[in-house]
Design a protein around this motif. Sequence first.
Motif, PDB file in Angstrom:
ATOM      1  N   UNK A  85       0.836  -1.214   0.000  1.00  0.00           N
ATOM      2  CA  UNK A  85       0.000   0.000   0.000  1.00  0.00           C
ATOM      3  C   UNK A  85       0.864   1.255   0.000  1.00  0.00           C
ATOM      4  N   UNK A  86       1.935   1.250   0.793  1.00  0.00           N
ATOM      5  CA  UNK A  86       2.817   2.419   0.852  1.00  0.00           C
ATOM      6  C   UNK A  86       3.512   2.657  -0.489  1.00  0.00           C
ATOM      7  N   UNK A  87       3.959   1.589  -1.133  1.00  0.00           N
ATOM      8  CA  UNK A  87       4.646   1.740  -2.417  1.00  0.00           C
ATOM      9  C   UNK A  87       3.693   2.261  -3.487  1.00  0.00           C
ATOM     10  N   UNK A  88       2.479   1.717  -3.546  1.00  0.00           N
ATOM     11  CA  UNK A  88       1.496   2.170  -4.533  1.00  0.00           C
ATOM     12  C   UNK A  88       1.143   3.638  -4.295  1.00  0.00           C
ATOM     13  N   UNK A  89       0.966   4.010  -3.038  1.00  0.00           N
ATOM     14  CA  UNK A  89       0.650   5.403  -2.687  1.00  0.00           C
ATOM     15  C   UNK A  89       1.801   6.333  -3.078  1.00  0.00           C
ATOM     16  N   UNK A  90       3.029   5.920  -2.838  1.00  0.00           N
ATOM     17  CA  UNK A  90       4.196   6.724  -3.204  1.00  0.00           C
ATOM     18  C   UNK A  90       4.291   6.893  -4.715  1.00  0.00           C
ATOM     19  N   UNK A  91       4.036   5.827  -5.446  1.00  0.00           N
ATOM     20  CA  UNK A  91       4.058   5.915  -6.909  1.00  0.00           C
ATOM     21  C   UNK A  91       3.005   6.904  -7.406  1.00  0.00           C
ATOM     22  N   UNK A  92       1.839   6.887  -6.790  1.00  0.00           N
ATOM     23  CA  UNK A  92       0.781   7.826  -7.175  1.00  0.00           C
ATOM     24  C   UNK A  92       1.211   9.264  -6.911  1.00  0.00           C
ATOM     25  N   UNK A  93       1.805   9.508  -5.739  1.00  0.00           N
ATOM     26  CA  UNK A  93       2.260  10.859  -5.395  1.00  0.00           C
ATOM     27  C   UNK A  93       3.349  11.354  -6.345  1.00  0.00           C
ATOM     28  N   UNK A  94       4.179  10.434  -6.805  1.00  0.00           N
ATOM     29  CA  UNK A  94       5.263  10.806  -7.718  1.00  0.00           C
ATOM     30  C   UNK A  94       4.803  10.856  -9.172  1.00  0.00           C
ATOM     31  N   UNK A  95       3.595  10.385  -9.423  1.00  0.00           N
ATOM     32  CA  UNK A  95       3.078  10.362 -10.783  1.00  0.00           C
ATOM     33  C   UNK A  95       3.739   9.297 -11.649  1.00  0.00           C
TER      34      UNK A  95
ATOM     35  N   UNK B 172       2.961   2.677 -14.616  1.00  0.00           N
ATOM     36  CA  UNK B 172       3.391   1.288 -14.565  1.00  0.00           C
ATOM     37  C   UNK B 172       2.884   0.629 -13.308  1.00  0.00           C
ATOM     38  N   UNK B 173       3.201  -0.645 -13.185  1.00  0.00           N
ATOM     39  CA  UNK B 173       2.739  -1.435 -12.050  1.00  0.00           C
ATOM     40  C   UNK B 173       3.917  -2.070 -11.336  1.00  0.00           C
ATOM     41  N   UNK B 174       3.751  -2.311 -10.058  1.00  0.00           N
ATOM     42  CA  UNK B 174       4.761  -3.004  -9.273  1.00  0.00           C
ATOM     43  C   UNK B 174       4.733  -4.476  -9.681  1.00  0.00           C
ATOM     44  N   UNK B 175       5.876  -5.022 -10.064  1.00  0.00           N
ATOM     45  CA  UNK B 175       5.977  -6.455 -10.346  1.00  0.00           C
ATOM     46  C   UNK B 175       6.322  -7.209  -9.080  1.00  0.00           C
TER      47      UNK B 175
ATOM     48  N   UNK C  86      10.466 -11.848  -0.778  1.00  0.00           N
ATOM     49  CA  UNK C  86      10.020 -11.420  -2.098  1.00  0.00           C
ATOM     50  C   UNK C  86       8.499 -11.300  -2.078  1.00  0.00           C
ATOM     51  N   UNK C  87       8.013 -10.147  -2.495  1.00  0.00           N
ATOM     52  CA  UNK C  87       6.579  -9.878  -2.606  1.00  0.00           C
ATOM     53  C   UNK C  87       6.300  -9.707  -4.092  1.00  0.00           C
ATOM     54  N   UNK C  88       5.500 -10.610  -4.665  1.00  0.00           N
ATOM     55  CA  UNK C  88       5.186 -10.544  -6.098  1.00  0.00           C
ATOM     56  C   UNK C  88       3.694 -10.355  -6.280  1.00  0.00           C
ATOM     57  N   UNK C  89       3.325  -9.207  -6.854  1.00  0.00           N
ATOM     58  CA  UNK C  89       1.920  -8.938  -7.103  1.00  0.00           C
ATOM     59  C   UNK C  89       1.410  -9.836  -8.223  1.00  0.00           C
ATOM     60  N   UNK C  90       0.215 -10.360  -8.053  1.00  0.00           N
ATOM     61  CA  UNK C  90      -0.382 -11.274  -9.018  1.00  0.00           C
ATOM     62  C   UNK C  90      -1.181 -10.472 -10.029  1.00  0.00           C
ATOM     63  N   UNK C  91      -0.864 -10.688 -11.295  1.00  0.00           N
ATOM     64  CA  UNK C  91      -1.545  -9.975 -12.382  1.00  0.00           C
ATOM     65  C   UNK C  91      -2.437 -10.948 -13.145  1.00  0.00           C
ATOM     66  N   UNK C  92      -3.540 -10.433 -13.675  1.00  0.00           N
ATOM     67  CA  UNK C  92      -4.399 -11.224 -14.554  1.00  0.00           C
ATOM     68  C   UNK C  92      -5.258 -12.254 -13.869  1.00  0.00           C
ATOM     69  N   UNK C  93      -6.182 -12.827 -14.602  1.00  0.00           N
ATOM     70  CA  UNK C  93      -7.076 -13.902 -14.193  1.00  0.00           C
ATOM     71  C   UNK C  93      -7.624 -13.752 -12.780  1.00  0.00           C
ATOM     72  N   UNK C  94      -8.126 -12.590 -12.448  1.00  0.00           N
ATOM     73  CA  UNK C  94      -8.743 -12.392 -11.143  1.00  0.00           C
ATOM     74  C   UNK C  94      -7.762 -12.242 -10.004  1.00  0.00           C
ATOM     75  N   UNK C  95      -6.484 -12.067 -10.312  1.00  0.00           N
ATOM     76  CA  UNK C  95      -5.478 -11.936  -9.269  1.00  0.00           C
ATOM     77  C   UNK C  95      -5.350 -10.531  -8.714  1.00  0.00           C
TER      78      UNK C  95
END
Length: 124
Positions: A55-65, A68-71, A83-92
């Motif tokens: 949540x903090x990383x996504x919020x920081x990215x938004x503030x910085x404009x 892209x997405x966090x992989x 390692x934290x890997x965000x799940x993309x696609x198929x309802x993830x």
Amino acid sequence: MANVEVTLKEIMAGIEGALGAAVVDYTSGMALGTLGGGKDLDLNVAAAGNTDVIRAKVRTMEHLGLKGEVEDILITLSHQYHVIRLIAGRGGNGLFLYLVLDKARSNLAMARHQLKRLEEQLEV
């Protein structure tokens, strides 16, 4: 396609040095499944705490404009990799894979590659 239980078993059996793994819903902080861990590695506590990291990383990215997405996010400790890997696609959407590796017994590059492959096969 693999479900949560199968994916966690493949992570623990197929990634050298894996100490614990979880599939986590970062909207709630709840683990949908865990495998491994132990008295010194409570994966449910880690799931909730790493939800805050995302949540903090996504919020920081938004503030910085930043576009892209966090992989994935890597946290390096003296004896472990987390390692934290965000799940993309198929309802993830809103889910992430969490992997804890023994630093001395793992190959980080291979672990990230394998985690990406397993993430792509996960059906939630």
